[in-house]
Write an enzyme that holds these catalytic residues in place. Structure first.
Site, PDB file in Angstrom:
ATOM      1  N   GLY A   1      11.659  16.906  19.542  1.00  0.00           N
ATOM      2  CA  GLY A   1      10.237  17.085  19.984  1.00  0.00           C
ATOM      3  C   GLY A   1       9.916  18.789  20.157  1.00  0.00           C
TER       4      GLY A   1
ATOM      5  CD  GLU B   1      16.994  10.432  17.962  1.00  0.00           C
ATOM      6  OE1 GLU B   1      16.265  10.629  16.910  1.00  0.00           O
ATOM      7  OE2 GLU B   1      16.584   9.933  18.922  1.00  0.00           O
TER       8      GLU B   1
ATOM      9  CB  SER C   1      13.401  19.360  15.533  1.00  0.00           C
ATOM     10  OG  SER C   1      12.767  19.443  16.991  1.00  0.00           O
TER      11      SER C   1
ATOM     12  CG  ASN D   1      10.994   6.504  17.132  1.00  0.00           C
ATOM     13  OD1 ASN D   1       9.936   5.640  17.287  1.00  0.00           O
ATOM     14  ND2 ASN D   1      11.516   7.054  18.060  1.00  0.00           N
TER      15      ASN D   1
ATOM     16  CD  GLU E   1      11.006  10.036  22.959  1.00  0.00           C
ATOM     17  OE1 GLU E   1      10.381   9.265  22.671  1.00  0.00           O
ATOM     18  OE2 GLU E   1      10.935  11.305  22.622  1.00  0.00           O
TER      19      GLU E   1
ATOM     20  CE  LYS F   1      10.210  10.310  19.113  1.00  0.00           C
ATOM     21  NZ  LYS F   1      10.722  11.257  19.632  1.00  0.00           N
TER      22      LYS F   1
ATOM     23  CG  HIS G   1      14.272   7.255  21.455  1.00  0.00           C
ATOM     24  ND1 HIS G   1      13.856   8.240  22.288  1.00  0.00           N
ATOM     25  CD2 HIS G   1      14.356   7.606  20.052  1.00  0.00           C
ATOM     26  CE1 HIS G   1      13.548   9.168  21.678  1.00  0.00           C
ATOM     27  NE2 HIS G   1      13.887   8.800  20.277  1.00  0.00           N
TER      28      HIS G   1
END
Ligand code: 13P
Length: 273
Positions: free
Chosen positions: A185, A179, A224, A12, A109, A14, A107
């Protein structure tokens, strides 16, 4: 890793590599896929380069022959509608037209920064399948939810929301990415036992409604993932692949994770490149 199931290694990107650097990275991903024929490789570039990357990947691959392995292209999001006055949005059919066969849905985010609800994620999953795009539905708990013992409750709620859509997948592939938000991250990944616990729970919940779906769906771990932790995560019994953010932006790291997955699939025949 489950016997007989091809692992899915997805990158991904992003909001990165939206121009020529994306094309360069895609070219390297084709080489990575060639060296890992036992693994499905998916990349999710930003919208601006989707069509160019899809073109690049099919041109690079050339005639499919022995050992050929395609890189599949994913969108990072889609609008649930077919077309219309939705400034700035992209439909499932548009993703197909650009060369995508996969799409990331829900996702964390998008959920956290753009307020996507479980209901919207379900609607998008339905829209993806309508456009014959294989959805990678993301689920996962925040740190506060984990610390208050709500991990199973939160993840089950997110899975339950998309279950009716997933049950209608027909011949289209489907995947869930677990996730944990606290691992994205941050450099902190779930340990293999923590990941396995949730992956197994997800598969069990699905199996109550549909043993076929539970067997077919690939459950990816994300958060990660890097070359140093990929082997132990990918070896966990209910981990069918990985959804990779930061490490997918670097061809060497992404390639190493794909190699590790391929080696798990065929330990005697795959050699380091
Ligand atoms: P990182 O691999 O950078 O933690 O990101 C994970 C992710 O969000 C993939 O969708």
């Amino acid at each position: 890793m489950r016997a007989g199931v091809r692992q899915l290694i997805a990158g991904n990107w992003k909001m990165n590599h939206g121009g020529t650097s994306g094309l360069e990275l895609a070219e390297k991903c084709v080489a990575i896929a060639r060296r890992a024929p036992a693994v499905d490789i998916v990349i999710a570039p930003p919208f601006t380069v989707l069509a160019a990357v899809a073109h690049e990947c099919s041109a690079e691959l050339g005639e499919p022959g022995p050992g050929a392995n395609a890189v599949a292209i994913a969108g990072q999001n889609l609008h649930p509608g077919d077309s219309g006055a939705f400034t700035g949005e992209i439909s499932g059919q548009m993703l197909r037209d650009a060369g995508c066969t996969w799409v990331i849905v829900g996702h964390s985010e998008r959920r956290q920064l753009f307020g996507e609800t479980d209901a919207q994620v379900a609607e998008k999953t339905r829209a993806a399948l309508k456009a014959e795009l294989a959805p990678i539905v993301c689920v996962g708990e925040t740190l506060a939810e984990r610390e208050s013992g709500k991990t199973h409750e939160v993840v089950k709620r997110q899975v339950d929301a998309v279950l009716p859509a997933l049950l209608s997948h027909g011949k289209t592939a489907v995947a869930i990415a677990y996730e944990p938000v606290w691992a994205i991250g941050t450099g902190k990944n779930a340990g293999p036992d923590e990941a396995e616990e949730i992956h197994a729970a997800i598969r069990d919940w699905l199996a109550v409604k549909s043993p076929e779906l539970a067997a077919q769906i690939r459950i990816l771990y994300g958060g990660s993932v890097k070359p140093s932790n990929a082997a132990e995560l990918l070896a966990a019994p209910n981990v069918d692949g990985a959804l990779i953010g930061g490490a997918s932006l670097d061809a060497a790291s992404f390639g190493e994770i794909a190699r590790i997955s391929a080696e798990l699939a065929s330990p005697r025949t795959t050699r380091p490149s």
